[in-house]
Design an enzyme around this catalytic site. Structure first.
Site, PDB file in Angstrom:
ATOM      1  N   CYS A 117      41.316  27.159  20.147  1.00 33.99           N
ATOM      2  CA  CYS A 117      40.325  26.638  19.183  1.00 33.99           C
ATOM      3  C   CYS A 117      38.979  27.326  19.308  1.00 33.99           C
ATOM      4  CB  CYS A 117      40.178  25.142  19.352  1.00 33.99           C
ATOM      5  SG  CYS A 117      41.745  24.306  19.122  1.00 33.99           S
ATOM      6  N   HIS A 257      33.871  22.710  15.839  1.00 35.19           N
ATOM      7  CA  HIS A 257      35.330  22.782  15.724  1.00 35.19           C
ATOM      8  C   HIS A 257      35.831  21.393  15.310  1.00 35.19           C
ATOM      9  CE1 HIS A 257      39.484  23.299  16.472  1.00 35.19           C
ATOM     10  NE2 HIS A 257      39.504  22.564  17.572  1.00 35.19           N
ATOM     11  N   ASN A 287      43.032  19.859  12.082  1.00 37.36           N
ATOM     12  CA  ASN A 287      42.610  20.846  13.075  1.00 37.36           C
ATOM     13  C   ASN A 287      43.367  22.151  12.819  1.00 37.36           C
ATOM     14  OD1 ASN A 287      42.199  22.389  15.357  1.00 37.36           O
ATOM     15  ND2 ASN A 287      42.591  20.726  16.806  1.00 37.36           N
TER      16      ASN A 287
END
Ligand code: UT7
Length: 330
Positions: A117, A257, A287
């Site tokens: 990520c 994020h 996500n």
């Protein structure tokens, strides 16, 4: 006097697949419900790349094409492409390599960055260094993941968060102090057991046994990752402000994020930022791993003004985490 070269973001592109996977769709696949997912994560739906023969590079290509059109350049003008991804088209060659070929970016070299990520932030710092060195004039930095390729849709704690997408920025030299100003990046490999893919690498090459044991899917111990993420993302963002003598008042946008709305809220609180200054699109896309931050920039680009200070912050598998300060250039 020679002026310092900064790496300015001069264009943004993005791509999300058309197919949606809603919480209600997931209710039919695993023992979950819309309310649990929304209250625990903030997610309502995600996009899924469907179709035979379609891979991460097929999302990178439209995102970069869009960016080139916006900037009025041909892909042949790109010097280098860096793709942050943990779902490359194949183990090798790099997705950047494949995407450059599909785009006709004949003069570019490129490589992938594996930082889960945090892949976009790691890639952005690398790309900025190439510009700051004076050797390269047009570097494309991409965050892209087809998470649906590595998600176990029978694991209810993991499958509800992830989605597919790609976002890209163009970096060009700037002498007026606009661009990537500072970056703090961290990693801690002892976090690996909590978020990883068990097989398919040199440790455990693919075999009938690894496939049967579902070891080619992303494995996550959600609660542990959550605790580290809240602390990691908030700490590094606060440190970045402090070392640049800034407070929340100086920041126009936090670009976090998008892993879990509760992690985003904790980071914003720690920086003293109200919700209106935080880019949040987790509800629509979930996500998308390395793509979340550039997809936010893509969606908000018309609301960002020249001179705005942005803090980009991420936490992910590895563990990897970091925060980057950007002064918007256009
Ligand atoms: O992107 C990079 C890094 N990743 C992250 O930052 C993700 C961080 N982790 C998270 O976002 C959260 O940990 C999750 C969203 C993955 C899970 O949320 P949680 O609040 O940590 O849930 P949990 O795993 O602690 O489970 C709480 C309860 C359990 O039930 P009991 O034992 O309390 O009866 C789970 O079995 O919720 C249950 N549960 C579910 N219930 C309905 C777990 N998943 C689900 C589900 N639907 N999908």
């Amino acid at each position: 006097m020679i002026k310092k070269i900064y790496a300015a973001i001069t264009a943004v592109g993005g791509y999300v697949p058309e197919d949606k996977l809603t919480n209600f769709d997931l209710e039919k696949m695993v023992d979950t419900n819309d309310e649990w997912i929304r209250t625990r994560t903030g997610i309502s739906e995600r996009r899924i790349l469907k179709g035979d023969g379609l891979a991460t590079s097929d999302m990178v290509v439209p995102a970069v094409k869009q960016l080139c059109e916006k900037r009025g350049i041909h892909p042949e003008e790109i010097d280098c492409m860096i793709v942050g991804t943990v779902t490359p088209d194949m183990v090798f060659p790099a997705t950047a390599n494949i995407a450059c070929d599909k785009l006709g970016a004949k003069n570019a070299w490129g490589f992938d960055v594996s930082a889960a990520c945090s892949g976009f932030l790691y890639s952005l710092t690398l790309g900025a260094s190439l510009i700051e060195s004076g050797r390269y004039k047009k570097v494309v930095v991409v965050g892209a993941d087809k998470m649906s390729a590595i998600v176990d849709y029978s694991d209810r704690t993991t499958c509800i968060i992830f989605g597919d997408g790609a976002g890209a920025v163009l970096l060009e030299p700037n002498n007026e102090g606009y661009g990537v100003l500072d970056s703090i990046l961290r990693s801690d490999g002892s976090g690996s057991p909590f978020l990883h893919m068990k097989a398919g690498g040199s440790l455990k090459p693919a075999s009938v046994e690894t496939v049967m044991a579902k070891e080619h899917y992303a494995y996550q111990e959600g609660q542990t990752v959550f605790k580290f993420a809240v602390k990691g993302m908030a700490d590094v963002s606060a440190e970045l402000l402090e070392r640049n003598n800034l407070t929340g008042d100086d920041i126009a946008w936090l670009v976090p994020h998008q892993a879990n709305l509760r992690i985003i809220d904790a980071t914003a609180n720690r920086m003293g930022l109200p919700k209106e200054k935080v880019m949040i699109n987790i509800e629509k896309y979930g996500n998308t791993t390395a793509a979340t931050i550039p997809l936010c920039l893509w969606e908000w680009k018309h609301e960002i003004n020249k001179g705005d200070n942005l803090v980009l912050a991420a936490f992910g598998g590895g563990f990897t985490w970091g925060a980057t300060l950007v002064k918007w250039a256009y």
